[in-house]
Design a protein around this motif. Structure first.
Motif: not given
Length: 300
Positions: A148-163, A192-201
């Motif tokens: 809702r607040i950034t064009w890069w939620p995939q970057a935040w997911l990266g922080l979380v999903f690789t913890w 960020i790379g793979y979730d960008t691919i996912y977001a294409l859907q």
């Protein structure tokens, strides 16, 4: 029996045979889509095997259980928070909470049940690793709001999903922070790379309802953007390996995963309705190849 099976499920038959309520709860935790917990688990395995303490089968098994439970919990939480948005997107409108098949009250109860399993796993770790694991909770809680607040939620997911790489490493050792930092940063680029691919859907629906994503931000340059993030991941992992073990074997160990990324980018078709999902799912293999590289560098 299959009218509520989401389009990208991998186990239509198994989920469809469950009674309605267990089926909805399984879908809510994404048990029908194991790719998510594989992607959460592999960084845990990287941390264990790069630490150089051998296979550590019991620890790896506990971390796998934790990945399954906590990925499920994260999905339930995400669906509770995003229910109103999910109703506006074709692919997500049939999710159990968004569609009303599962009440918010029951969803919260299911969330706490999954967290209880995660707590059991947490208690198997030493104190330092427990503290590191608990430190991720604020990141996890904030993630659903990032779109809702950034064009890069995939970057935040990266922080979380690789913890998990941080948790696994601190479970076994308490040094070489420069190595861990490089591996973690590379892992974020990978996500960020793979979730960008996912977001294409969801590009069209996301644009209509105001959801932001890196896929929308990159626009027609999405293939080049994904290539850049995958290249950054390999470069940072190579740096981490080199800092840990300065020999050519450390770099050659990354060749299989690098070639896999080249294949993903070369064959990615952003306009094909099925191609991005297939490329996204192939990151289970990418994670496994990186795990093998970590084992070679850490234990050879």
């Amino acid at each position: 029996m299959t009218e509520h099976i989401v389009p990208d499920t991998q186990h239509r038959g198994l989920v469809a045979r469950l009674p309605q309520l267990p089926r909805d709860l399984a879908q809510l935790a994404r048990f029908d889509r194991p790719i998510g917990w594989w992607l959460l688990f592999w960084p845990c395995a990287w941390g264990v095997w790069l630490a150089g303490e051998g296979v550590q089968l019991a620890l790896v098994a506990w971390l796998l259980l934790g990945a399954i439970a906590m990925r499920g919990a994260g999905c339930v939480y995400n669906d509770i928070v995003d229910a109103d948005l999910d109703r506006k997107v074709e692919r997500t409108a049939v999710r159990p909470v968004a569609s009303g098949r599962v009440s918010r009250k029951l969803a919260w109860a299911w969330l706490f049940s999954l967290c209880a399993i995660g707590l059991v796993v947490l208690l198997q770790l030493r104190l330092q690793a427990q503290i590191v694991a608990l430190a991720s909770l604020l990141l996890v809680a904030a993630y659903p709001f990032m779109k809702r607040i950034t064009w890069w939620p995939q970057a935040w997911l990266g922080l979380v999903f690789t913890w998990g790489v941080l948790v696994a490493w601190t479970q076994l050792r308490w040094d070489h922070w420069e190595v861990l930092a490089a591996i973690y940063a590379g892992a974020i680029c990978w996500v960020i790379g793979y979730d960008t691919i996912y977001a294409l859907q969801d590009r069209e629906d996301d644009a209509l309802v105001g959801i932001r994503s890196s896929a929308l931000r990159m626009g027609s340059h999405v293939r080049g953007g994904v290539a850049g993030f995958y290249g950054g991941a390999v470069a940072l992992w190579a740096l981490g390996f080199w800092l840990y073990r300065m020999d050519l074997v450390a770099l050659l160990a990354l060749l299989p995963v690098a070639l896999h990324f080249v294949w993903q980018v070369a064959t990615l078709d952003p306009d094909d309705p099925t191609n991005p999902l297939d490329r996204f799912r192939s990151n289970r293999m990418a994670g496994a190849l990186m795990a093998a590289a970590c084992f070679v560098v850490g234990n050879a």
